[in-house]
Each structure stands twice: as C-alpha cells, then as structure tokens.
Design a protein around this motif. Structure first.
Motif, PDB file in Angstrom:
ATOM      1  N   GLY A  12      21.994  34.482   0.959  1.00  0.00           N
ATOM      2  CA  GLY A  12      21.906  35.864   0.502  1.00  0.00           C
ATOM      3  C   GLY A  12      22.593  36.885   1.389  1.00  0.00           C
ATOM      4  O   GLY A  12      22.810  38.014   0.979  1.00  0.00           O
ATOM      5  N   HIS A  13      22.940  36.536   2.634  1.00  0.00           N
ATOM      6  CA  HIS A  13      23.604  37.518   3.495  1.00  0.00           C
ATOM      7  C   HIS A  13      24.859  36.952   4.172  1.00  0.00           C
ATOM      8  O   HIS A  13      25.408  37.563   5.077  1.00  0.00           O
ATOM      9  CB  HIS A  13      22.631  38.086   4.534  1.00  0.00           C
ATOM     10  N   ALA A  14      25.311  35.768   3.753  1.00  0.00           N
ATOM     11  CA  ALA A  14      26.592  35.244   4.261  1.00  0.00           C
ATOM     12  C   ALA A  14      27.574  35.192   3.088  1.00  0.00           C
ATOM     13  O   ALA A  14      27.166  35.286   1.929  1.00  0.00           O
ATOM     14  CB  ALA A  14      26.386  33.853   4.846  1.00  0.00           C
ATOM     15  N   HIS A  15      28.857  35.078   3.404  1.00  0.00           N
ATOM     16  CA  HIS A  15      29.872  35.102   2.348  1.00  0.00           C
ATOM     17  C   HIS A  15      30.568  33.760   2.255  1.00  0.00           C
ATOM     18  O   HIS A  15      30.882  33.148   3.281  1.00  0.00           O
ATOM     19  CB  HIS A  15      30.914  36.182   2.639  1.00  0.00           C
ATOM     20  N   GLY A  16      30.843  33.304   1.049  1.00  0.00           N
ATOM     21  CA  GLY A  16      31.642  32.101   0.854  1.00  0.00           C
ATOM     22  C   GLY A  16      30.817  30.903   0.426  1.00  0.00           C
ATOM     23  O   GLY A  16      29.648  30.766   0.763  1.00  0.00           O
ATOM     24  N   GLU A  17      31.469  30.049  -0.335  1.00  0.00           N
ATOM     25  CA  GLU A  17      30.868  28.812  -0.830  1.00  0.00           C
ATOM     26  C   GLU A  17      31.136  27.698   0.187  1.00  0.00           C
ATOM     27  O   GLU A  17      32.087  27.802   0.979  1.00  0.00           O
ATOM     28  CB  GLU A  17      31.504  28.440  -2.176  1.00  0.00           C
ATOM     29  N   PRO A  18      30.357  26.615   0.127  1.00  0.00           N
ATOM     30  CA  PRO A  18      30.601  25.505   1.066  1.00  0.00           C
ATOM     31  C   PRO A  18      32.072  25.076   1.116  1.00  0.00           C
ATOM     32  O   PRO A  18      32.623  24.855   2.203  1.00  0.00           O
ATOM     33  CB  PRO A  18      29.701  24.390   0.522  1.00  0.00           C
ATOM     34  N   ILE A  19      32.704  25.006  -0.043  1.00  0.00           N
ATOM     35  CA  ILE A  19      34.101  24.523  -0.054  1.00  0.00           C
ATOM     36  C   ILE A  19      35.038  25.482   0.710  1.00  0.00           C
ATOM     37  O   ILE A  19      36.007  25.054   1.336  1.00  0.00           O
ATOM     38  CB  ILE A  19      34.594  24.269  -1.516  1.00  0.00           C
ATOM     39  N   ASP A  20      34.726  26.775   0.699  1.00  0.00           N
ATOM     40  CA  ASP A  20      35.555  27.744   1.440  1.00  0.00           C
ATOM     41  C   ASP A  20      35.464  27.489   2.950  1.00  0.00           C
ATOM     42  O   ASP A  20      36.455  27.599   3.677  1.00  0.00           O
ATOM     43  CB  ASP A  20      35.094  29.182   1.157  1.00  0.00           C
ATOM     44  N   TYR A  21      34.244  27.146   3.408  1.00  0.00           N
ATOM     45  CA  TYR A  21      34.055  26.851   4.839  1.00  0.00           C
ATOM     46  C   TYR A  21      34.752  25.540   5.205  1.00  0.00           C
ATOM     47  O   TYR A  21      35.330  25.413   6.284  1.00  0.00           O
ATOM     48  CB  TYR A  21      32.560  26.767   5.160  1.00  0.00           C
ATOM     49  N   ILE A  22      34.678  24.586   4.288  1.00  0.00           N
ATOM     50  CA  ILE A  22      35.297  23.282   4.566  1.00  0.00           C
ATOM     51  C   ILE A  22      36.823  23.429   4.661  1.00  0.00           C
ATOM     52  O   ILE A  22      37.453  22.885   5.568  1.00  0.00           O
ATOM     53  CB  ILE A  22      34.885  22.269   3.483  1.00  0.00           C
ATOM     54  N   LYS A  23      37.398  24.200   3.725  1.00  0.00           N
ATOM     55  CA  LYS A  23      38.862  24.410   3.763  1.00  0.00           C
ATOM     56  C   LYS A  23      39.272  25.038   5.084  1.00  0.00           C
ATOM     57  O   LYS A  23      40.270  24.654   5.690  1.00  0.00           O
ATOM     58  CB  LYS A  23      39.298  25.323   2.603  1.00  0.00           C
ATOM     59  N   GLU A  24      38.497  26.041   5.503  1.00  0.00           N
ATOM     60  CA  GLU A  24      38.784  26.719   6.772  1.00  0.00           C
ATOM     61  C   GLU A  24      38.672  25.728   7.937  1.00  0.00           C
ATOM     62  O   GLU A  24      39.532  25.684   8.829  1.00  0.00           O
ATOM     63  CB  GLU A  24      37.780  27.865   6.949  1.00  0.00           C
ATOM     64  N   ALA A  25      37.600  24.931   7.944  1.00  0.00           N
ATOM     65  CA  ALA A  25      37.375  23.970   9.029  1.00  0.00           C
ATOM     66  C   ALA A  25      38.534  22.971   9.086  1.00  0.00           C
ATOM     67  O   ALA A  25      39.048  22.661  10.173  1.00  0.00           O
ATOM     68  CB  ALA A  25      36.047  23.253   8.817  1.00  0.00           C
ATOM     69  N   ILE A  26      38.952  22.483   7.931  1.00  0.00           N
ATOM     70  CA  ILE A  26      40.035  21.492   7.904  1.00  0.00           C
ATOM     71  C   ILE A  26      41.329  22.125   8.413  1.00  0.00           C
ATOM     72  O   ILE A  26      42.063  21.530   9.196  1.00  0.00           O
ATOM     73  CB  ILE A  26      40.184  20.901   6.482  1.00  0.00           C
ATOM     74  N   SER A  27      41.572  23.365   8.008  1.00  0.00           N
ATOM     75  CA  SER A  27      42.811  24.028   8.461  1.00  0.00           C
ATOM     76  C   SER A  27      42.795  24.246   9.974  1.00  0.00           C
ATOM     77  O   SER A  27      43.840  24.352  10.602  1.00  0.00           O
ATOM     78  CB  SER A  27      43.013  25.351   7.725  1.00  0.00           C
ATOM     79  N   LYS A  28      41.609  24.300  10.575  1.00  0.00           N
ATOM     80  CA  LYS A  28      41.514  24.456  12.029  1.00  0.00           C
ATOM     81  C   LYS A  28      41.390  23.104  12.742  1.00  0.00           C
ATOM     82  O   LYS A  28      41.162  23.060  13.958  1.00  0.00           O
ATOM     83  CB  LYS A  28      40.298  25.330  12.382  1.00  0.00           C
ATOM     84  N   GLY A  29      41.457  22.011  11.982  1.00  0.00           N
ATOM     85  CA  GLY A  29      41.459  20.678  12.595  1.00  0.00           C
ATOM     86  C   GLY A  29      40.079  20.122  12.890  1.00  0.00           C
ATOM     87  O   GLY A  29      39.940  19.196  13.690  1.00  0.00           O
ATOM     88  N   PHE A  30      39.040  20.649  12.244  1.00  0.00           N
ATOM     89  CA  PHE A  30      37.688  20.141  12.499  1.00  0.00           C
ATOM     90  C   PHE A  30      37.493  18.763  11.880  1.00  0.00           C
ATOM     91  O   PHE A  30      37.945  18.490  10.781  1.00  0.00           O
ATOM     92  CB  PHE A  30      36.626  21.110  11.935  1.00  0.00           C
ATOM     93  N   LYS A  31      36.769  17.902  12.619  1.00  0.00           N
ATOM     94  CA  LYS A  31      36.487  16.542  12.137  1.00  0.00           C
ATOM     95  C   LYS A  31      35.089  16.447  11.521  1.00  0.00           C
ATOM     96  O   LYS A  31      34.776  15.514  10.812  1.00  0.00           O
ATOM     97  CB  LYS A  31      36.579  15.542  13.310  1.00  0.00           C
ATOM     98  N   GLU A  32      34.231  17.409  11.854  1.00  0.00           N
ATOM     99  CA  GLU A  32      32.860  17.356  11.340  1.00  0.00           C
ATOM    100  C   GLU A  32      32.267  18.765  11.331  1.00  0.00           C
ATOM    101  O   GLU A  32      32.436  19.510  12.302  1.00  0.00           O
ATOM    102  CB  GLU A  32      32.012  16.423  12.219  1.00  0.00           C
TER     103      GLU A  32
END
Ligand SMILES: [Zn+2]
Ligand SMILES: [Zn+2]
Length: 272
Positions: A12-32
């Motif tokens: 209710g007070h954060a922005h973005g869907e799980p997939i948006d966070y995952i795309k960002e994480a992958i673009s930054k090279g996150f493994k988990e």
C-alpha cells in the motif's frame, strides 16, 4: 549480489509490481532477491501493511514470478517483514506457518501507539526523553528476538531514523539485543535505507555491528526498496562496512534454513 528486503505495491505504500523489481535487479546483475512485504497484526493496517486477507495473494504473486526470474538468472525468495507485537505472538506464528516463506524479517516500527518511523509523527521525538525511548526500543527488539518468530531482525536500530540520539554511549543499549540474537541464532540485517533518511547512516551502526560480529551473529543484506530503482542501493557502502568490521559471509535462506555465501564472491551492483 543479493537483496533480501524489497517491498511491492501490495503493502500500500511502495511502488511497482514484483516483476518491475526483478527486471531492475537483473539489470543490476543481482543473482538473488527476496520480497519482504509488510504484515502487521496489531494496528489498523491500511497505511502500513497489506490487508491480512491479501497475504495469500501476495504469496501466490511471488511464487508466480519465481520461475520466470530464475530462467533469467535471478533466484527469487519469498519473505515477509512482520511487526513484532506483544499480544499477538501466537497469532503471528499461526499466520506465518500457513505459507512457505523462505525467511521472515522481524521489525519494531512502533512503541505503544507511536509509529516512530512515520515522518508525520517524528515531532514526538522532541517531546520524549531519548534515553527512555532508546531503552524501550531495544527492550522491544530483544523481546521480538526472543519470540523466535523471525529469522532476521530488520533495520535493528531503526529508532535513530530521524537522527535523534541520547547523549550516552549507545553500546549499553545494544548489549541485551546482541545476546538475545546470539542465543536464539537469529541474523541481523545490514539495511542501507538509513542512508536515505535524515540520520544518513546504515542500520545498524558500526558499534552495533562490531558487537554482533564478536558474538557470531550472522548478517543479511537489504535495501528496503520501496521503488524498483532502490534495489541494491548503496550496497557498495554496506559491503565496505561489513568488510571493515570483519564479516566474511552473508546469509541466504531457503524454507527458513540458512546457508552462507562468501562476501568475496559478491559482485557490486552494476550501474544502469
Ligand atoms: Zn521496516
Ligand atoms: Zn521494509
């Protein structure tokens, strides 16, 4: 790199869907990455937490993105950030037992009726005795550790968020919590969101982290992202602090069981 403290629009007070966070994480090279949306039982939850009848939907949503994310090279873990509440320990335990969480972050965001991390009520810091406030906060932290509801204590010195600190050696407040962490085999979280708040410090303070290291308390890493761009924010500073204190490993979780990963094997987040 790994980030175990990520919220989504479901609280209710954060922005973005799980997939948006995952795309960002992958673009930054996150493994988990681990999602850890808010579950609060003891107050009106509208502003701070997902509604309790939505927890099942949250779990389903995170489970749904696991396979797509792992096919893109990033493992997803199901977590939650749960507020400790004196009168609700068994209720929380039953709720957590219903879902296949990989880990549960425990938090203290309120004392009595005061959500002391809400900027709208930060004026109250000027009205209280800071020494008693810190004593009460760390007592609540120790109780939440001893409840054994959680795997990790999130942002363990959150009470410093707005920069109000009593003029005494803060180490005296940390000792009981560190002993409780050691005895109950809990981790603490190195959380970079404090750098984005008035205090401009990582949670926990270096002194607190040194005491945890001496006591053999393991650590996880979290950004407390409330928008996708915050994933992994300032992790270079978190790793520098961990190395400085002497930590060589961070903890990963699967089905609430710990495993350890060498910090030397972590790659800093890529700039986008
Ligand atoms: Zn929190
Ligand atoms: Zn959080």
């Amino acid at each position: 790199m790994i980030d175990y403290h990520i919220h989504t629009s479901m609280c209710g007070h954060a922005h973005g869907e799980p997939i948006d966070y995952i795309k960002e994480a992958i673009s930054k090279g996150f493994k988990e990455v681990g999602f850890s949306d808010h579950i609060i039982l003891h107050v009106d939850r509208r502003e701070y937490s997902m509604p309790l009848d939505k927890v099942a939907d949250y779990v389903e949503k995170i489970e749904e993105v696991k396979s797509i994310s792992s096919s893109l090279g990033c493992q997803v873990r199901l977590g939650a950030e749960v507020d400790y509440s004196d009168g609700k320990v068994e209720e929380i335990r039953i709720l957590l037992g219903k879902y296949p969480f990989d880990y549960v972050l425990g938090s203290v965001h309120s004392l009595g009726d005061w959500f002391f991390d809400d900027p709208r009520y930060a004026y109250r810091y000027t009205e209280v005795d800071l020494e008693s406030l810190y004593r009460d906060y760390f007592k609540a932290l120790s109780k939440s550790i001893e409840s054994r509801l959680f795997d990790v204590m999130a942002h363990p010195d959150l009470v410093k968020k707005f920069g109000f600190k009593p003029k005494v050696d803060l180490k005296s407040f940390y000792a009981e919590a560190v002993e409780a962490l050691r005895k109950n085999h809990l981790c603490i979280e190195v959380n970079t969101s404090g750098l984005r708040k008035p205090v401009q410090e990582i949670y926990p303070s270096k002194d607190f982290l040194i005491m945890c290291h001496r006591a053999g308390v393991p650590v996880t890493l979290g950004s407390d992202a409330h928008s996708p761009m915050e994933v992994g924010m300032d992790f270079d500073k978190a790793l520098a602090l961990l190395k400085d204190v002497g930590y060589e490993e961070i903890v990963l979780f699967s089905k609430r069981k710990k495993s350890f990963l060498k910090i030397s094997e972590l790659e800093l987040p890529r700039a986008r």
